[in-house]
Scaffold this motif. Sequence first.
Motif, short mmCIF file in Angstrom:
data_model
loop_
_atom_site.label_atom_id
_atom_site.label_comp_id
_atom_site.label_asym_id
_atom_site.label_seq_id
_atom_site.Cartn_x
_atom_site.Cartn_y
_atom_site.Cartn_z
N GLY A 123 0.81 -1.22 0.00
CA GLY A 123 0.00 0.00 0.00
C GLY A 123 0.84 1.27 0.00
N VAL A 124 1.95 1.22 0.73
CA VAL A 124 2.86 2.38 0.75
C VAL A 124 3.40 2.64 -0.65
CG1 VAL A 124 5.10 3.20 1.56
CG2 VAL A 124 3.50 2.20 3.18
N PHE A 125 3.83 1.58 -1.33
CA PHE A 125 4.37 1.73 -2.68
C PHE A 125 3.32 2.35 -3.61
CE2 PHE A 125 5.17 0.16 -7.00
CZ PHE A 125 6.46 0.62 -7.19
N ARG A 126 2.10 1.86 -3.52
CA ARG A 126 1.04 2.40 -4.37
C ARG A 126 0.78 3.88 -4.06
NH1 ARG A 126 -2.46 -1.44 -6.63
NH2 ARG A 126 -1.77 -3.54 -6.24
N LYS A 132 3.64 10.71 -6.05
CA LYS A 132 4.85 11.19 -6.71
C LYS A 132 4.71 11.25 -8.23
CE LYS A 132 9.79 10.18 -6.67
NZ LYS A 132 10.80 9.21 -6.24
N ASN A 133 4.06 10.23 -8.80
CA ASN A 133 4.02 10.13 -10.25
C ASN A 133 2.61 10.18 -10.84
OD1 ASN A 133 6.88 9.77 -10.42
ND2 ASN A 133 6.59 7.67 -9.70
N GLY A 134 1.60 10.32 -9.98
CA GLY A 134 0.22 10.40 -10.46
C GLY A 134 -0.30 9.12 -11.08
N ILE A 135 0.28 7.98 -10.73
CA ILE A 135 -0.14 6.71 -11.30
C ILE A 135 -1.40 6.22 -10.59
CG2 ILE A 135 0.52 4.30 -11.69
CD1 ILE A 135 3.42 5.31 -11.91
N LEU A 142 0.95 -1.28 -12.09
CA LEU A 142 1.25 -0.92 -10.71
C LEU A 142 0.98 -2.11 -9.78
CD1 LEU A 142 2.11 1.22 -8.67
CD2 LEU A 142 -0.27 1.96 -8.54
N ASP A 143 -0.06 -2.89 -10.07
CA ASP A 143 -0.36 -4.08 -9.26
C ASP A 143 0.86 -5.00 -9.19
OD1 ASP A 143 -2.97 -3.40 -8.71
OD2 ASP A 143 -3.83 -4.65 -10.30
N TYR A 144 1.43 -5.26 -10.34
CA TYR A 144 2.55 -6.21 -10.40
C TYR A 144 3.83 -5.62 -9.81
CZ TYR A 144 -0.42 -9.30 -13.02
OH TYR A 144 -1.43 -10.14 -13.37
N LEU A 145 4.09 -4.36 -10.11
CA LEU A 145 5.30 -3.76 -9.57
C LEU A 145 5.19 -3.53 -8.06
CD1 LEU A 145 6.24 -1.34 -12.46
CD2 LEU A 145 7.40 -3.44 -11.79
N ASP A 180 14.16 0.37 -4.29
CA ASP A 180 13.27 1.48 -4.62
C ASP A 180 13.64 2.11 -5.96
OD1 ASP A 180 12.16 1.08 -2.12
OD2 ASP A 180 12.96 2.91 -1.24
N GLU A 181 14.93 2.40 -6.11
CA GLU A 181 15.41 3.08 -7.33
C GLU A 181 15.18 2.24 -8.58
OE1 GLU A 181 19.50 4.09 -6.56
OE2 GLU A 181 18.95 5.48 -4.94
N HIS A 182 15.47 0.93 -8.50
CA HIS A 182 15.31 0.07 -9.66
C HIS A 182 13.83 -0.08 -10.05
CE1 HIS A 182 19.47 -0.96 -10.20
NE2 HIS A 182 19.58 -1.31 -8.93
N LEU A 183 12.99 -0.24 -9.08
CA LEU A 183 11.56 -0.38 -9.38
C LEU A 183 10.97 0.93 -9.89
CD1 LEU A 183 10.43 -2.87 -6.67
CD2 LEU A 183 10.39 -3.20 -9.12
N GLU A 184 11.48 2.03 -9.37
CA GLU A 184 11.04 3.35 -9.84
C GLU A 184 11.36 3.50 -11.34
OE1 GLU A 184 9.29 7.08 -9.12
OE2 GLU A 184 9.66 5.56 -7.61
N LYS A 185 12.55 3.06 -11.74
CA LYS A 185 12.94 3.13 -13.15
C LYS A 185 12.02 2.25 -13.99
CE LYS A 185 17.79 4.10 -12.24
NZ LYS A 185 19.13 3.52 -12.19
N LEU A 186 11.72 1.04 -13.50
CA LEU A 186 10.84 0.14 -14.24
C LEU A 186 9.45 0.74 -14.42
CD1 LEU A 186 11.58 -3.38 -12.73
CD2 LEU A 186 11.95 -2.66 -15.08
N LEU A 187 8.97 1.38 -13.40
CA LEU A 187 7.63 1.93 -13.43
C LEU A 187 7.51 3.09 -14.42
CD1 LEU A 187 4.93 1.51 -12.05
CD2 LEU A 187 5.55 3.27 -10.43
N LEU A 188 8.58 3.84 -14.56
CA LEU A 188 8.53 5.02 -15.43
C LEU A 188 8.88 4.72 -16.88
CD1 LEU A 188 10.05 7.61 -12.95
CD2 LEU A 188 7.64 7.23 -13.52
N VAL A 189 9.17 3.45 -17.20
CA VAL A 189 9.50 3.07 -18.57
C VAL A 189 8.24 3.09 -19.42
CG1 VAL A 189 10.30 1.17 -20.02
CG2 VAL A 189 11.50 1.72 -17.95
#
Length: 189
Positions: A123-126, A132-135, A142-145, A180-189
């Motif tokens: 929940g925190v990640f979501r 932060k990114n308006g997702i 987002l569910d999977y990440l 955090d950093e690696h998943l953030e990069k994946l999410l913004l691809v």
Amino acid sequence: MAEKKVDRRTLKTQRAIKEALAELIAEKEIRHITVQELSDLADVHRVTFYKHYYDIYDVYEQLEREILSDLGVLILDFHKRPVEDFDLQLVDYIADNPKIFKMIFSPHNTGELKHKFSNMVDGVFRLIQYEKNGIDFKDSRLDYLAACWSSSSIEVLSKWVQSDFAQPKEFIFKILLEVDEHLEKLLLV
């Protein structure tokens, strides 16, 4: 109506019983723990135990509520701080409560508390991604990440706890930041 004040001795006794239960669950399943064994480890009389709790499961339920409440406060507080502070606060909280987290990550525990903890981290990640990114929370990606992030974070923390805190908390904090950093990069691809 005024709230009844609990004296320090009562709080100390309850804390000793809860910590003893956490210590025992780290070693064996709750169904194999007796009130006598718990009372002996907590250094309280059985009568004292029953003065505060109905049975072993009552202690566990109260302990679980306290842990989830503390983690909830930590999560709610993260809004006021950078994302990195959440990881740091979480690592500090775990380091300050080693018996509790040895219980949570013990193979003898039912896994329910670990699952609830994982759901909170998810929940925190979501929430972070939404703020932060308006997702959108309903975004399938987002569910999977979020599942990946919470699982990764929980496993890092679990390994740390199960290794009896072999690495300094600063090391664990850096690992969580890398995740955090690696998943953030994946999410913004």
